[in-house]
Design an enzyme around this catalytic site. Structure first.
Site, PDB file in Angstrom:
ATOM      1  N   ASP B  11       0.860  -1.188   0.000  1.00 60.49           N
ATOM      2  CA  ASP B  11       0.000   0.000   0.000  1.00 60.49           C
ATOM      3  C   ASP B  11       0.892   1.234   0.000  1.00 60.49           C
ATOM      4  O   ASP B  11       1.764   1.361   0.853  1.00 60.49           O
ATOM      5  CB  ASP B  11      -0.864   0.037   1.273  1.00 60.49           C
ATOM      6  N   ASP B 130     -13.850  -6.462  -6.269  1.00 61.59           N
ATOM      7  CA  ASP B 130     -14.067  -6.654  -4.832  1.00 61.59           C
ATOM      8  C   ASP B 130     -15.467  -7.215  -4.643  1.00 61.59           C
ATOM      9  O   ASP B 130     -16.443  -6.610  -5.107  1.00 61.59           O
ATOM     10  CB  ASP B 130     -13.979  -5.310  -4.085  1.00 61.59           C
TER      11      ASP B 130
END
Lengths: 197, 253
Positions: B11, B130
């Site tokens: 990230d 997702d």
């Protein structure tokens, strides 16, 4: 030694430039003009994009480049760059260099694109580096008229295709040496050392 | 034979690797270029940068970071997060990314996948999906799992591939961060439904979970983040378990 990447407007050339520049004494240039690209010690045809667009960018310098290779200019073609060394492709219109006789066809497999690390068999491409598991990202492969020019093979599902071809100092590889970690970079460097001598 | 891949996800925010829970309590864990190189040395097959930046200024920092990484990383690099247009994809590729993952923008406008595949090739277009289990089906969510859509995950994966995506990155929102294993049913359903590589994501807590994602789930690759960054296991330990389970795995010299 001057190494020139012919930039036909595709994409990422950073890793490839840096991988080649790790070899001592190598100076890497990027050239968009196919006529000027042959004014070099080693020509590199990089590997991202679509055949039709690349062939169109190559067209004005196609004959000059083909002649330079026939006269002994060392060349490394990577992925699409390897395919540009052949006559034509079913991916798109336009002519390749025709340095190797053959046609580029879609992989005969269920899972296409072929993405990931795959093994190389019967590699005799370079004396200074042995290929084992390398990184591929492609949907098309070269069908070579003269199989004796194939110096390494890879199999995806049922389709066995050339991982590498070689004629004189011109080498084409379907995988990405610049994305194949330490052994891929070692292969690119070994190519430069071998064609320099 | 094509080997199965272990992909490490970092990230990234403001040019640094960060770690946090649901984007809150972010803590700096290091330099992305150094971490990416470290994971390459340890045997990771690919690296993914997930950009969690909010501002345009941080975006500029990201492209510079991708450039610096691509010059030193010799395995594939994927960039995801906040990619909205063909121009964004072109920019990421020119900066040095090999692939770009597209999520919310593809749901908003599926033609984007086709435009990117035609311009840059299917091999660099990753459809990121997702999904959350609702009854017998899996619903697609966008905007980091906050916004429900009317799409069914399996059908949507097929649409993405028909539109030109060359890979599917499949994240289970239910499992994400839980460390109790990938959602094997979701993974298997999508892997059986599409003819491109599927990357399992969300929920890996151990090497065994990763093995199950690749075998029972049928994934081609597994995305791993937290358990590596927290030092719970290593790339080498995961790969040796996968290899001893009979899976084709790249060995690192």
């Amino acid at each position: 030694m001057r190494v020139t990447l012919f930039d036909y407007g595709a994409g990422n050339l950073h890793s490839l430039s840096k991988a080649l520049a790790t070899e001592p004494g190598v100076e890497v240039h990027v050239e968009e003009d196919p006529l000027r690209a042959v004014d070099t010690d080693v020509l590199v045809l990089p590997g991202v994009g679509a055949f039709g667009l690349a062939a169109a960018r190559l067209a004005p310098g196609r004959n000059t480049m083909r002649l330079a290779l026939e006269r002994g200019l060392p060349c490394l073609g990577i992925c699409l760059g390897m395919q540009l060394l052949f006559d034509s492709s079913e991916e798109g219109a336009g002519k390749g260099l025709g340095f190797f006789a053959g046609h580029v066809q879609r992989l005969a497999a269920r899972r296409v694109p072929h993405i990931g690390w795959n093994q190389v068999d019967e590699d005799s491409t370079l004396s200074g580096a042995k290929l084992e598991t390398v990184y591929y990202a492609h949907s098309f492969v070269c069908r070579v008229a003269d199989p004796s020019l194939v110096t390494a093979w890879t199999t995806h599902e049922e389709d066995r295709f050339p991982a590498a071809v070689r004629r004189g100092k011109v080498v084409g590889v379907q995988f990405h040496p610049e994305k194949s970690s330490t052994s891929g970079v070692a292969f690119a460097r070994a190519f430069l050392r071998e064609v320099r001598s | 034979m094509l080997t199965r891949r272990l992909i490490v996800c970092l990230d990234v925010k403001g040019g640094r690797v960060v770690k946090g829970v649901r984007f809150e309590g972010l803590r700096d864990v290091g330099d992305p270029v150094e971490l990416a190189q470290r994971y390459e040395r340890e045997g990771a097959d690919e690296v993914t940068f997930l950009d969690i930046s909010a501002s345009a200024e941080e975006r500029e920092t990201l492209w510079d970071l991708v450039r610096r990484t691509a010059e030193r990383l010799f395995i594939p690099l994927t960039v995801g997060g906040g990619v909205r247009t063909v121009e964004d994809v072109g920019r990421a590729l020119r900066a040095g990314a090999d692939k770009v993952s597209i999520n919310s923008a593809a749901v908003a406008r599926p033609e984007l996948l086709t435009e990117c595949a035609e311009r840059f090739g299917a091999q660099c277009v990753v459809a990121s999906i997702d999904a959350r289990k609702e009854g017998e089906r899996y619903r697609v969510y966008t905007h980091g799992g906050r916004k429900p859509t009317e799409l069914d995950a399996v059908t949507w994966a097929q649409v993405c591939v028909a539109r030109g995506a060359g890979e599917v990155l499949l994240t289970s929102i239910d499992q994400d961060g839980a460390r109790s294993g990938y959602d094997l049913e979701l993974t298997r359903r999508v892997a059986d439904a599409v003819a491109v590589p599927v990357i399992a994501s969300g929920g890996a807590g151990s090497a065994e979970h990763i093995r199950d994602g690749l075998t029972r789930g049928g994934a081609d690759a597994a995305l791993v983040a937290g358990i590596l960054h927290d030092g719970l296991t290593t790339v080498g330990a995961i790969k040796s378990l996968l290899r001893s389970s009979g899976l084709p795995i790249r060995s690192t010299p």
